[in-house]
Scaffold this active site. Structure first.
Site, PDB file in Angstrom:
ATOM      1  N   SER A 103       2.648  39.939 -60.087  1.00  0.00           N
ATOM      2  CA  SER A 103       2.541  38.549 -60.515  1.00  0.00           C
ATOM      3  C   SER A 103       1.302  38.216 -61.313  1.00  0.00           C
ATOM      4  CB  SER A 103       2.597  37.649 -59.294  1.00  0.00           C
ATOM      5  OG  SER A 103       1.523  37.997 -58.461  1.00  0.00           O
ATOM      6  N   THR A 223      -0.357  33.624 -59.174  1.00  0.00           N
ATOM      7  CA  THR A 223      -1.583  33.351 -59.907  1.00  0.00           C
ATOM      8  C   THR A 223      -2.720  33.846 -59.063  1.00  0.00           C
ATOM      9  OG1 THR A 223      -0.634  31.260 -60.679  1.00  0.00           O
ATOM     10  CG2 THR A 223      -3.018  31.485 -60.863  1.00  0.00           C
ATOM     11  N   THR A 241      -2.408  34.931 -64.730  1.00  0.00           N
ATOM     12  CA  THR A 241      -1.073  35.083 -64.151  1.00  0.00           C
ATOM     13  C   THR A 241      -0.097  35.678 -65.161  1.00  0.00           C
ATOM     14  OG1 THR A 241       0.691  33.884 -62.996  1.00  0.00           O
ATOM     15  CG2 THR A 241      -0.290  32.778 -64.862  1.00  0.00           C
ATOM     16  N   ARG A 251       7.994  30.247 -71.931  1.00  0.00           N
ATOM     17  CA  ARG A 251       7.476  29.324 -70.912  1.00  0.00           C
ATOM     18  C   ARG A 251       5.979  29.593 -70.664  1.00  0.00           C
ATOM     19  NH1 ARG A 251       4.817  29.679 -65.646  1.00  0.00           N
ATOM     20  NH2 ARG A 251       5.400  27.835 -64.473  1.00  0.00           N
ATOM     21  N   GLY A 253       2.810  28.192 -68.082  1.00  0.00           N
ATOM     22  CA  GLY A 253       2.582  27.411 -66.869  1.00  0.00           C
ATOM     23  C   GLY A 253       1.257  26.663 -66.898  1.00  0.00           C
ATOM     24  N   ASP A 254       0.765  26.363 -65.718  1.00  0.00           N
ATOM     25  CA  ASP A 254      -0.469  25.591 -65.589  1.00  0.00           C
ATOM     26  C   ASP A 254      -1.725  26.429 -65.770  1.00  0.00           C
ATOM     27  OD1 ASP A 254       0.380  26.897 -63.166  1.00  0.00           O
ATOM     28  OD2 ASP A 254      -1.189  25.819 -62.088  1.00  0.00           O
ATOM     29  N   THR A 274      -2.665  26.964 -57.688  1.00  0.00           N
ATOM     30  CA  THR A 274      -1.679  28.029 -57.775  1.00  0.00           C
ATOM     31  C   THR A 274      -0.337  27.463 -57.325  1.00  0.00           C
ATOM     32  OG1 THR A 274      -1.108  30.261 -56.989  1.00  0.00           O
ATOM     33  CG2 THR A 274      -2.173  28.803 -55.415  1.00  0.00           C
ATOM     34  N   GLY A 275       0.726  28.143 -57.681  1.00  0.00           N
ATOM     35  CA  GLY A 275       2.042  27.683 -57.265  1.00  0.00           C
ATOM     36  C   GLY A 275       2.906  27.325 -58.463  1.00  0.00           C
ATOM     37  N   GLY A 277       3.873  25.975 -61.512  1.00  0.00           N
ATOM     38  CA  GLY A 277       3.031  25.407 -62.550  1.00  0.00           C
ATOM     39  C   GLY A 277       3.533  24.093 -63.116  1.00  0.00           C
TER      40      GLY A 277
END
Ligand code: GLY
Length: 361
Positions: A103, A223, A241, A251, A253-254, A274-275, A277
């Protein structure tokens, strides 16, 4: 924040605050079941006070159990005279180069086209920031993010442009081949091509939980986010990440977005998320946590406020996970999550603990 604002969800947070493990000491007050919401609020507030870690400087926090070796590298960097920024970079590089971490880094899970794309960001005490997103073939996207911060007038470079900059800076662009573990998982995923994020996937695709059952579904996100306060009182944050496993091609993410995956204000503190995004992108939860600390919240209260906002703005919190960590300039720290299962590594110069974060729902 007003603790009562999330008092009902916090009913679920009745687990040890932190656990003892081979890396550090126990910090696990047990809570008695309260009879009323008011009693719950009082009891949790008291427990929070009683179980808070003492302020420490230097201090390193990072997300998930893969944060343990990352923190140890960060602490080694600090001991060798490195700054908070050096430590935040060196720490997460450990995770980026782990060939079995599915990941973070090039061994991570691919998108639905079978291509691994990476996101990373870094921010320092003075508000300087850099990030890269949607990059391929870069072993250490966090180092490239730092280079963006230090050598360009920009904050974020994407895709082919980021890779062009990497080449110009002497970074090797590697063949974007799937790691054996990622290939196995991708081939299994292709059989159904079913996309469904899995909560707490981070601890199933790395560290002690690696190889555990994925509940039969494709996995999604991970992440490492790290926040560091060095001995001179300087703050830094990093985040890197491979993003959601089997995400749509393109895509982002955050993690590479300043204010979402990380935020630092040297006068206040630092935070990282984390998680899932998408939920963090819609709430800028790291920025929010730092702003809450600026307004007077402790790092723990700031984390709880940020997660309350994530939940308020993203329906069905049982279907996703977000974890957040915060440090303030005095070396106080906090961690909180949408739901059970988020853990983080906390290191001083002397010891590293793996901590179970409390959660909301
Ligand atoms: N938090 C990492 C991601 O959603 O990509």
């Amino acid at each position: 924040m007003a603790f009562g604002a999330v008092a009902a969800p916090l009913l679920a947070s009745r687990e040890p605050w932190a656990r003892a493990d081979e890396h550090g000491a126990a910090n696990s007050p047990e809570l008695a079941v309260p009879s009323t919401p008011e009693a719950l609020s009082q009891e949790l507030a008291a427990a929070r006070k009683a179980s808070a870690f003492p302020p420490a400087k230097p201090l390193v926090l990072s997300t998930w159990r893969h944060g343990v070796p990352a923190n140890e590298a960060a602490v080694a960097t600090l001991k060798a005279g490195g700054t908070a920024l050096d430590a935040a970079e060196a720490g997460v590089m450990v995770t980026e180069r782990d060939p079995e971490n599915l990941s973070v880094g090039l061994a991570g899970l691919p998108d639905r086209e079978g291509i691994v794309t990476l996101d990373a960001s870094i921010m320092d005490h003075d508000g300087r920031a850099g990030g890269v997103c949607f990059v391929q073939g870069i072993r250490h996207p966090i180092a490239l993010a730092r280079r963006v911060m230090e050598k360009t007038p920009h904050v974020l470079l994407a895709g082919a442009g980021a890779e062009q900059f990497a080449r110009a800076e002497g970074f090797e662009i590697l063949a974007n081949e799937l790691s054996p573990g990622a290939r196995r998982r991708y081939e299994a995923w292709l059989e159904e091509s079913h996309y469904e994020p899995v909560v707490n996937i981070e601890n199933q695709t790395s560290g002690a939980g690696r190889g555990a059952s994925l509940r039969g579904g494709p996995d999604d996100h991970d992440t490492i986010g790290m926040i560091v306060l060095d001995g001179d009182g300087r703050l830094a944050a990093s985040c890197t990440t491979s993003g959601l496993g089997f995400k749509m091609h393109g895509r982002v993410g955050d993690s590479p977005i300043i204010g979402a995956g990380i935020y630092v204000d040297g006068e206040v503190g630092a935070a990282t998320c984390t998680g899932l995004g998408e939920t963090v992108l819609k709430t800028l939860a790291s920025f929010l946590a730092v702003e809450r600390m600026r307004a007077g919240d402790s790092p723990q209260a700031a984390c709880e406020a940020a997660i309350a906002r994530v939940i308020a703005k993203n329906p069905d919190p049982k279907t996703y996970q977000v974890g957040i960590l915060a440090i303030d300039r005095d070396g106080r720290c906090g961690g909180f999550a949408v739901q059970k299962g988020f853990d983080f590594a906390r290191s001083t110069l002397d010891s590293t603990s793996l901590v179970d974060a409390p959660w909301a729902v």
